[in-house]
Scaffold this motif. Sequence first.
Motif, PDB file in Angstrom:
ATOM      1  N   ALA A 179      60.681  10.617  66.142  1.00  0.00           N
ATOM      2  CA  ALA A 179      59.183  10.711  66.933  1.00  0.00           C
ATOM      3  C   ALA A 179      58.748  12.051  65.742  1.00  0.00           C
ATOM      4  N   VAL A 180      58.964  12.383  64.730  1.00  0.00           N
ATOM      5  CA  VAL A 180      58.334  13.544  63.990  1.00  0.00           C
ATOM      6  C   VAL A 180      58.026  12.028  62.721  1.00  0.00           C
ATOM      7  N   SER A 181      58.462  10.871  62.847  1.00  0.00           N
ATOM      8  CA  SER A 181      57.634  10.589  61.492  1.00  0.00           C
ATOM      9  C   SER A 181      56.603   9.746  61.975  1.00  0.00           C
ATOM     10  N   LEU A 182      56.778   9.682  63.712  1.00  0.00           N
ATOM     11  CA  LEU A 182      55.439   8.233  63.944  1.00  0.00           C
ATOM     12  C   LEU A 182      54.809   9.444  64.128  1.00  0.00           C
ATOM     13  N   LEU A 183      54.864  11.071  64.342  1.00  0.00           N
ATOM     14  CA  LEU A 183      53.598  12.053  64.616  1.00  0.00           C
ATOM     15  C   LEU A 183      52.504  11.904  63.308  1.00  0.00           C
ATOM     16  N   LEU A 184      54.132  12.009  62.562  1.00  0.00           N
ATOM     17  CA  LEU A 184      53.374  12.176  60.932  1.00  0.00           C
ATOM     18  C   LEU A 184      52.379  11.179  60.274  1.00  0.00           C
ATOM     19  N   LEU A 185      52.809   9.813  61.244  1.00  0.00           N
ATOM     20  CA  LEU A 185      52.162   8.397  60.383  1.00  0.00           C
ATOM     21  C   LEU A 185      50.465   8.440  61.954  1.00  0.00           C
ATOM     22  N   LYS A 186      50.967   9.132  62.365  1.00  0.00           N
ATOM     23  CA  LYS A 186      49.897   9.364  63.563  1.00  0.00           C
ATOM     24  C   LYS A 186      48.409  10.066  63.046  1.00  0.00           C
ATOM     25  N   PHE A 187      49.198  11.530  62.525  1.00  0.00           N
ATOM     26  CA  PHE A 187      48.192  12.410  62.478  1.00  0.00           C
ATOM     27  C   PHE A 187      47.871  11.871  60.315  1.00  0.00           C
ATOM     28  N   GLY A 188      48.276  10.813  60.225  1.00  0.00           N
ATOM     29  CA  GLY A 188      48.112  10.666  58.705  1.00  0.00           C
ATOM     30  C   GLY A 188      48.196  11.541  57.774  1.00  0.00           C
ATOM     31  N   LEU A 189      49.756  12.401  57.887  1.00  0.00           N
ATOM     32  CA  LEU A 189      50.403  13.102  57.241  1.00  0.00           C
ATOM     33  C   LEU A 189      50.883  12.181  56.463  1.00  0.00           C
ATOM     34  N   LEU A 190      51.761  11.172  56.832  1.00  0.00           N
ATOM     35  CA  LEU A 190      52.053   9.634  56.071  1.00  0.00           C
ATOM     36  C   LEU A 190      51.621   9.331  55.787  1.00  0.00           C
ATOM     37  N   LYS A 191      51.861   7.759  54.991  1.00  0.00           N
ATOM     38  CA  LYS A 191      50.742   6.926  55.333  1.00  0.00           C
ATOM     39  C   LYS A 191      51.528   5.687  54.941  1.00  0.00           C
ATOM     40  N   ARG A 192      51.344   4.266  55.736  1.00  0.00           N
ATOM     41  CA  ARG A 192      51.886   3.729  56.199  1.00  0.00           C
ATOM     42  C   ARG A 192      51.910   2.372  54.440  1.00  0.00           C
ATOM     43  N   SER A 193      53.015   2.184  54.162  1.00  0.00           N
ATOM     44  CA  SER A 193      53.419   1.343  53.114  1.00  0.00           C
ATOM     45  C   SER A 193      52.432   0.467  52.950  1.00  0.00           C
ATOM     46  N   PHE A 194      51.657  -0.519  52.754  1.00  0.00           N
ATOM     47  CA  PHE A 194      50.913  -1.154  51.923  1.00  0.00           C
ATOM     48  C   PHE A 194      49.865  -1.715  53.232  1.00  0.00           C
ATOM     49  N   ALA A 195      49.305  -0.485  53.879  1.00  0.00           N
ATOM     50  CA  ALA A 195      48.092  -0.027  54.217  1.00  0.00           C
ATOM     51  C   ALA A 195      46.255  -0.432  53.675  1.00  0.00           C
ATOM     52  N   GLU A 196      46.619  -1.056  52.586  1.00  0.00           N
ATOM     53  CA  GLU A 196      45.254  -1.155  51.404  1.00  0.00           C
ATOM     54  C   GLU A 196      45.345  -2.668  51.625  1.00  0.00           C
ATOM     55  N   TRP A 197      46.481  -3.143  51.003  1.00  0.00           N
ATOM     56  CA  TRP A 197      47.120  -4.725  51.201  1.00  0.00           C
ATOM     57  C   TRP A 197      46.427  -5.121  52.115  1.00  0.00           C
ATOM     58  N   GLU A 198      46.425  -4.936  53.773  1.00  0.00           N
ATOM     59  CA  GLU A 198      46.615  -5.336  54.671  1.00  0.00           C
ATOM     60  C   GLU A 198      45.169  -5.006  55.305  1.00  0.00           C
ATOM     61  N   GLN A 199      44.504  -4.241  54.773  1.00  0.00           N
ATOM     62  CA  GLN A 199      43.040  -4.210  54.934  1.00  0.00           C
ATOM     63  C   GLN A 199      42.913  -5.344  54.377  1.00  0.00           C
ATOM     64  N   ASP A 200      43.134  -5.247  53.309  1.00  0.00           N
ATOM     65  CA  ASP A 200      41.779  -6.331  52.466  1.00  0.00           C
ATOM     66  C   ASP A 200      42.155  -7.627  52.493  1.00  0.00           C
ATOM     67  N   GLN A 201      43.096  -8.165  53.156  1.00  0.00           N
ATOM     68  CA  GLN A 201      43.673  -9.350  53.558  1.00  0.00           C
ATOM     69  C   GLN A 201      43.074  -9.484  55.106  1.00  0.00           C
ATOM     70  N   ILE A 202      42.648  -8.809  55.947  1.00  0.00           N
ATOM     71  CA  ILE A 202      42.279  -9.040  57.023  1.00  0.00           C
ATOM     72  C   ILE A 202      40.254  -8.923  56.619  1.00  0.00           C
ATOM     73  N   ASP A 203      40.023  -8.068  55.246  1.00  0.00           N
ATOM     74  CA  ASP A 203      38.384  -7.807  55.497  1.00  0.00           C
ATOM     75  C   ASP A 203      38.196  -9.569  54.760  1.00  0.00           C
ATOM     76  N   SER A 204      39.807 -10.206  54.183  1.00  0.00           N
ATOM     77  CA  SER A 204      39.250 -11.320  53.919  1.00  0.00           C
ATOM     78  C   SER A 204      38.786 -12.338  54.286  1.00  0.00           C
ATOM     79  N   GLN A 205      39.657 -11.836  55.576  1.00  0.00           N
ATOM     80  CA  GLN A 205      39.500 -13.204  57.179  1.00  0.00           C
ATOM     81  C   GLN A 205      38.965 -13.230  57.585  1.00  0.00           C
ATOM     82  N   LYS A 206      37.877 -11.496  57.394  1.00  0.00           N
ATOM     83  CA  LYS A 206      36.917 -11.974  57.979  1.00  0.00           C
ATOM     84  C   LYS A 206      35.794 -12.368  57.278  1.00  0.00           C
ATOM     85  N   LYS A 207      35.629 -11.966  56.349  1.00  0.00           N
ATOM     86  CA  LYS A 207      34.429 -12.921  55.494  1.00  0.00           C
ATOM     87  C   LYS A 207      34.722 -14.637  55.345  1.00  0.00           C
TER      88      LYS A 207
END
Length: 399
Positions: A179-207
């Motif tokens: 629960a602590v980890s999920l809260l830290l993730l929600k408020f941006g104190l922790l960052k999801r792994s591969f988040a940048e790559w996933e966003q790049d893939q989503i943007d490429s797919q939209k284009k």
Amino acid sequence: MGASAGSFLNVVVYRLPLELSIVRPASHCMGCKHPIAWYDNIPIISWFVLMGRCRHCRATFSFRYPFVELLTAMLFVGLYWAYFMEGVRSEMPLFGQGGYVVYSGHIIMLCALLACSLIDAEHWVIPLSVSYIAAGVGLIMSTIAPYWAAIRLESPWGLTPYASPGSGAAALGAVVGLAVSLLLLKFGLLKRSFAEWEQDQIDSQKKANSSGQSTAAGNSGDTATKNTVGTSVGINTNVRREMMREIAFLAPIVAGGLIFLLVLGGEGGPGQWWQGIILEQKWMTGWLGGVFGFMIGGGVVWATRILGSLAFGKEAMGLGDVHLMAAVGAVLGWAGATIAFFVAPFFGLGWALTRLALHRSREIPYGPFLSMGTLLVMVLYDMIIGYFAGAFTIPGAMP
């Protein structure tokens, strides 16, 4: 019942990777969009009556449909035969005396494993929603089993997940840490792994979609979504950095488990109070046993993923595999999930060697082999535990 469940699994296997509803619309031909009548949707039989074609437009239906229906039917019958006729699990009560509780939990898990295996083999992704459903079923089964099934809960090697005072305390602390980890993730104190790559893939797919083209990620099924987890990442991704993010996410979970174990697992006042609760509240014993199995089942795979990725600089295993084995742990307990994980490579070895000989990618969809290892452990569990009980001293193991 098994064939009907297989018919539903066909819907899940086709629609989930495409993020389509598994409820609406009803079954229909993908060629002419005509709804399939009930008499053309009888599991196994209808496909052969129609000779694999739509009654209206004569479009072909894949042979996978009757195959999955037949395979699921065989799993339903085979597990019943093994548990209640051959008695491969010595502690299994009669079906009418609560054995149906365990059988239902186990067969639902097998259906989930089959669906995940088929999707992983085709799209290289594992639907997290299916793993979560299987895990939820496991927690419900372990919670009600002490009341509805005539089974003993004194052994951690028994039929359903069981928590001792120590493992129960660790499981409760891990839940708090999660629960602590999920809260830290929600408020941006922790960052999801591969988040940048996933966003790049989503943007490429939209284009690509906006220009009427498809990207390689879209064709291969590697595009990350909220419902599925793939195993491939971009060439420029710093995998070791991403693993450090995952370690940071796991740190509160591990710390919570250790702290609760030290506080509640001792002989002092809190420890005696906790032991009294565990002994009196059987539902908590079962539920925490399922939680402990979930944490250990997923934790073993996650530790392998992190260590392998840090060592080789490439993503060793997908997070989908982590969730899959966490679900297995919630249903079978920590011991069953751990053994299944170490049995799985023997199933995957032949496939990996074949791909290596053909000079193809050495990456393999590991979900099917984890599922095969789980099925083997379910049937041979008593034999495996009995063997190790003879070679080592395992407290509470069956003879």
